[in-house]
Write an enzyme that holds these catalytic residues in place. Structure first.
Site, PDB file in Angstrom:
ATOM      1  N   LYS A 193       0.882  -1.172   0.000  1.00 52.18           N
ATOM      2  CA  LYS A 193       0.000   0.000   0.000  1.00 52.18           C
ATOM      3  C   LYS A 193       0.919   1.221   0.000  1.00 52.18           C
ATOM      4  O   LYS A 193       1.487   1.589   1.022  1.00 52.18           O
ATOM      5  CB  LYS A 193      -0.860  -0.042   1.261  1.00 52.18           C
ATOM      6  CG  LYS A 193      -2.225   0.608   1.142  1.00 52.18           C
ATOM      7  CD  LYS A 193      -2.217   2.102   0.963  1.00 52.18           C
ATOM      8  CE  LYS A 193      -1.855   2.870   2.187  1.00 52.18           C
ATOM      9  NZ  LYS A 193      -1.623   4.299   1.911  1.00 52.18           N
ATOM     10  N   GLU A 268       9.161   0.706  11.259  1.00 50.37           N
ATOM     11  CA  GLU A 268      10.337   1.571  11.103  1.00 50.37           C
ATOM     12  C   GLU A 268       9.805   2.997  11.110  1.00 50.37           C
ATOM     13  O   GLU A 268       9.200   3.436  10.137  1.00 50.37           O
ATOM     14  CB  GLU A 268      11.068   1.213   9.799  1.00 50.37           C
ATOM     15  CG  GLU A 268      12.518   1.629   9.813  1.00 50.37           C
ATOM     16  CD  GLU A 268      12.689   3.049   9.343  1.00 50.37           C
ATOM     17  OE1 GLU A 268      12.590   3.973  10.193  1.00 50.37           O
ATOM     18  OE2 GLU A 268      12.915   3.239   8.150  1.00 50.37           O
ATOM     19  N   CYS A 302      14.064   9.384   7.263  1.00 50.91           N
ATOM     20  CA  CYS A 302      13.790   9.073   8.681  1.00 50.91           C
ATOM     21  C   CYS A 302      15.067   9.097   9.511  1.00 50.91           C
ATOM     22  O   CYS A 302      15.036   9.411  10.695  1.00 50.91           O
ATOM     23  CB  CYS A 302      13.077   7.735   8.801  1.00 50.91           C
ATOM     24  SG  CYS A 302      13.899   6.418   7.931  1.00 50.91           S
ATOM     25  N   GLU A 399       9.940  15.980  15.578  1.00 52.69           N
ATOM     26  CA  GLU A 399      10.464  15.687  14.239  1.00 52.69           C
ATOM     27  C   GLU A 399       9.915  16.697  13.233  1.00 52.69           C
ATOM     28  O   GLU A 399       8.714  16.909  13.162  1.00 52.69           O
ATOM     29  CB  GLU A 399      10.058  14.265  13.813  1.00 52.69           C
ATOM     30  CG  GLU A 399      10.673  13.856  12.489  1.00 52.69           C
ATOM     31  CD  GLU A 399      10.263  12.451  12.038  1.00 52.69           C
ATOM     32  OE1 GLU A 399      11.122  11.698  11.584  1.00 52.69           O
ATOM     33  OE2 GLU A 399       9.067  12.116  12.146  1.00 52.69           O
TER      34      GLU A 399
HETATM   35  O1  TXE Z   1       2.687   9.641   7.306  1.00 46.81           O
HETATM   36  P1  TXE Z   1       1.919   8.395   7.883  1.00 46.81           P
HETATM   37  P2  TXE Z   1       2.140  10.882   6.453  1.00 46.81           P
HETATM   38  C1  TXE Z   1       6.360  11.913   9.020  1.00 46.81           C
HETATM   39  C2  TXE Z   1       6.598  13.310   8.504  1.00 46.81           C
HETATM   40  C3  TXE Z   1       5.291  13.680   7.894  1.00 46.81           C
HETATM   41  C4  TXE Z   1       4.312  12.961   8.792  1.00 46.81           C
HETATM   42  C5  TXE Z   1       3.003  12.640   8.164  1.00 46.81           C
HETATM   43  O2  TXE Z   1       6.878  14.149   9.590  1.00 46.81           O
HETATM   44  O3  TXE Z   1       5.066  15.053   7.856  1.00 46.81           O
HETATM   45  O4  TXE Z   1       4.966  11.778   9.133  1.00 46.81           O
HETATM   46  O5  TXE Z   1       3.171  11.983   6.910  1.00 46.81           O
HETATM   47  C6  TXE Z   1      -0.469   4.866   5.808  1.00 46.81           C
HETATM   48  N1  TXE Z   1      -3.269   2.151   9.167  1.00 46.81           N
HETATM   49  N2  TXE Z   1       6.862  10.870   8.146  1.00 46.81           N
HETATM   50  O6  TXE Z   1       0.755  11.276   6.847  1.00 46.81           O
HETATM   51  O7  TXE Z   1       0.584   8.770   8.392  1.00 46.81           O
HETATM   52  C7  TXE Z   1      -0.444   6.045   4.856  1.00 46.81           C
HETATM   53  O8  TXE Z   1      -1.484   5.943   3.909  1.00 46.81           O
HETATM   54  C8  TXE Z   1      -2.434   1.732   8.204  1.00 46.81           C
HETATM   55  C9  TXE Z   1       8.017  10.180   8.605  1.00 46.81           C
HETATM   56  O9  TXE Z   1       2.315  10.568   5.050  1.00 46.81           O
HETATM   57  O10 TXE Z   1       2.853   7.712   8.791  1.00 46.81           O
HETATM   58  C10 TXE Z   1       0.959   5.887   4.258  1.00 46.81           C
HETATM   59  O11 TXE Z   1       0.965   4.880   3.259  1.00 46.81           O
HETATM   60  N3  TXE Z   1      -1.782   2.570   7.382  1.00 46.81           N
HETATM   61  C11 TXE Z   1       8.282   8.970   7.842  1.00 46.81           C
HETATM   62  C12 TXE Z   1       1.782   5.407   5.457  1.00 46.81           C
HETATM   63  O12 TXE Z   1       0.828   4.859   6.378  1.00 46.81           O
HETATM   64  C13 TXE Z   1      -1.960   3.894   7.545  1.00 46.81           C
HETATM   65  C14 TXE Z   1       7.933   8.913   6.419  1.00 46.81           C
HETATM   66  C15 TXE Z   1       2.587   6.497   6.162  1.00 46.81           C
HETATM   67  O13 TXE Z   1       1.679   7.490   6.582  1.00 46.81           O
HETATM   68  C16 TXE Z   1      -2.814   4.394   8.544  1.00 46.81           C
HETATM   69  C17 TXE Z   1       6.733   9.637   6.108  1.00 46.81           C
HETATM   70  C18 TXE Z   1      -3.480   3.460   9.371  1.00 46.81           C
HETATM   71  N4  TXE Z   1      -4.296   3.844  10.363  1.00 46.81           N
HETATM   72  C19 TXE Z   1       6.268  10.609   6.959  1.00 46.81           C
HETATM   73  N5  TXE Z   1      -2.787   5.757   8.474  1.00 46.81           N
HETATM   74  C20 TXE Z   1       9.539   8.167   8.168  1.00 46.81           C
HETATM   75  N6  TXE Z   1       9.916   8.113   9.413  1.00 46.81           N
HETATM   76  O14 TXE Z   1      10.152   7.561   7.326  1.00 46.81           O
HETATM   77  C21 TXE Z   1      -1.951   6.092   7.472  1.00 46.81           C
HETATM   78  N7  TXE Z   1      -1.447   4.977   6.899  1.00 46.81           N
END
Ligand code: TXE
Length: 495
Positions: A193, A268, A302, A399
């Site tokens: 996904k 992660e 990250c 972060e």
């Molecule tokens: O991340 P999410 P988002 C941080 C970064 C960013 C913030 C939000 O600060 O501004 O997170 O980004 C899926 N059950 N990082 O909203 O919510 C979602 O569709 C299952 C750090 O994009 O963590 C996407 O595919 N899945 C980071 C994935 O989870 C769910 C990298 C990541 O989304 C879900 C990205 C649920 N309940 C953003 N809700 C890193 N550390 O690498 C959402 N998703």
């Protein structure tokens, strides 16, 4: 310089009516809901993908169960051969994948080529090599024999089953490759996904995987938002979750996985990674290090450094030299090969960074450089340097995931170690010094899953990677991933 021309195959791919990738083919979603994919460099919609529904989830999981039955019975050598072939196909389609990645995420085209495609192929080959090397142990049971009977035992590593891979937007291609490589190498099937912001490259990679000989159902791709991820995690037909993303979502995913049916979960997550410069490091080397740690891909990594600790005697010249260097970066279109600094990946992220800058100002942190977002349709954010007033400043603790380096001076090593470890996170950290003996003595004191010395951010497939504390559970890469994607079966024999 100007933008590179888009390949005809890229233009054609963007114009397609995208569906889902299930059971070896692109099929229409059973929902009519669509998600627009927006180019963060100019705010223009470039494509539309399906927002999958529960019926699509059912179909994908059913297909993945069938795929698991076939793929888990494929010989390790045959599995490796398919993955090696997929790595070749990634490279053969390098420019197309890199252009799609740049268009959907705003990543500089040179980074898209080098990391999203070439590095991803390198990682995939590394994983593929493990397919033929996964072994158990033979064990001599320890209990005494009561009547002359004998015992022998051995362990088997068996694939855990259907994996759900949930991918973020920062390295949409490479992180998806890590997940599919871990699953397919160990004989699992996977439903991926992608992030709703960056779904395009994965739809293309699924086609390449079929071309490489992957059987139907071993890899399915469902596009959509968080609800699709949630439905997959909670589905009774899935056995493991591999998630990369934010801490709050990761915790929700972990809880849902455990709560539903003790589904295994590898998480992660993000962090607030510390970067420490000992006083012996020269200013130029330190500035190179800060750029490597904090500004590569606009800090949207990250493992990127976010909290920078510099000896009080060095902080002024270091901030001055850093500001000068950042001021020279050429900002512009990520499709222009001469651009050194592009947009961040999406509007919500840009707005989140604007809010953090406002918080920094309100708290009285000093903005030494940058600190503004662009006012055009693109998601531009200035490379930013902040000097915190104290260890409690928000920017030193929350972060940002952006091109923001927040600094605090320290006076002695004891204080430095305290500052580095005073965070709920522990994904990575780096220590910079010319005194290797001193660095070796500090290494055990620093709380992080990965600690770099005189470098930051470089990931290698042979070196395990993952977080401690609130930065996650489990390890990717090395041989460590095998533990997370297989179950250990013990067999005991009496004779
Ligand atoms: O991340 P999410 P988002 C941080 C970064 C960013 C913030 C939000 O600060 O501004 O997170 O980004 C899926 N059950 N990082 O909203 O919510 C979602 O569709 C299952 C750090 O994009 O963590 C996407 O595919 N899945 C980071 C994935 O989870 C769910 C990298 C990541 O989304 C879900 C990205 C649920 N309940 C953003 N809700 C890193 N550390 O690498 C959402 N998703």
């Amino acid at each position: 310089m100007s933008d590179i021309p888009l390949l005809p195959s890229v233009t054609a791919f963007l114009a397609r009516h995208h569906g889902l990738y299930i059971h070896g083919q692109a099929i229409a979603s059973q929902s009519s809901a669509r998600i627009k994919v927006v180019n963060p460099a100019n705010g223009e919609a470039i494509a539309e993908v399906a927002d999958a529904c529960q019926a699509d989830v059912e179909l994908a999981v059913d297909s993945a169960r069938q795929g698991f039955n076939a793929w888990s019975r494929t010989s390790p050598a045959a599995r490796a051969a398919v993955l090696f072939k997929l790595a070749d196909l990634l490279e053969a389609n390098r420019e197309e994948l890199a252009q799609l990645e740049t268009l959907q995420s705003g990543k500089l085209i040179n980074i898209a080529r080098a990391f999203e495609v070439e590095q991803a192929a390198h990682f995939l080959r590394y994983y593929a090599g493990w397919a033929t090397k996964i072994t158990g142990q033979t064990i001599t049971p320890s209990l005494p024999s009561f009547a002359g009977e004998r015992y022998s035992a051995f362990t088997l590593r068996e694939p855990v089953g259907v994996v759900v891979g949930i991918v973020p937007w920062n390295f949409a291609t490479m992180i998806a490759i890590w997940k599919l490589a871990s699953a397919l190498t160990t004989g699992c099937s996977i439903v991926l996904k992608p992030s709703e912001f960056t779904p395009l490259t994965l739809l293309r990679i699924a086609e390449l995987a079929t071309d490489a000989g992957l059987p139907a159902g071993a890899l399915n791709v469902l596009t959509g938002g968080g609800l699709v991820g949630k439905a997959l995690v909670e589905h009774p037909g899935t056995d493991k979750v591999s998630f990369t993303g934010s801490v709050p979502t990761g915790i929700a995913v972990g809880q849902a996985a455990m709560g539903a049916k003790l589904t295994r979960a590898t998480l992660e997550l993000g962090g607030k990674n510390s970067v420490a410069f000992l006083p012996d490091v020269g200013i130029d080397k330190a500035v190179d290090g800060i750029i490597e740690a904090g500004f590569l891909h606009s800090g949207q990594i990250c493992a990127a450094g976010e909290r920078f600790f510099v000896h009080r005697s060095r902080i002024e010249p270091m901030l001055e030299a850093l500001s000068h260097r950042l001021g020279q970066l050429k900002t512009g279109s990520p499709l222009d090969e001469s651009t050194q600094f592009g947009p961040v990946a999406n509007k919500p992220h840009q707005l989140k960074l604007a809010e953090l800058f406002a918080t920094a100002r309100a708290e009285g942190s000093q903005i030494i450089h940058g600190g503004r977002i662009g006012d055009g349709p693109g998601c531009f954010v200035e490379p930013t340097v902040i000097l915190a007033n104290s260890a409690a400043d928000t920017l030193l603790n929350q972060e940002t995931f952006g091109p923001v380096a927040t600094f605090l001076p320290y006076d002695d090593e004891e204080q430095l170690l305290h500052l580095m470890n005073a965070t709920p996170y522990g994904l990575s950290a780096s220590l910079w010094s010319n005194d290797l003996g001193k660095a070796m003595r500090l290494i055990p004191e620093i709380q992080a899953g990965t600690l770099w010395v005189n470098m930051h951010t470089l990931l290698d497939p042979a070196v395990p990677f993952g977080g401690i504390k609130a930065s996650g559970i489990g390890r990717e890469f090395g041989s460590a991933f095998i533990d997370d994607f297989t179950e250990l079966k013990s067999v005991m024999i009496r004779y």
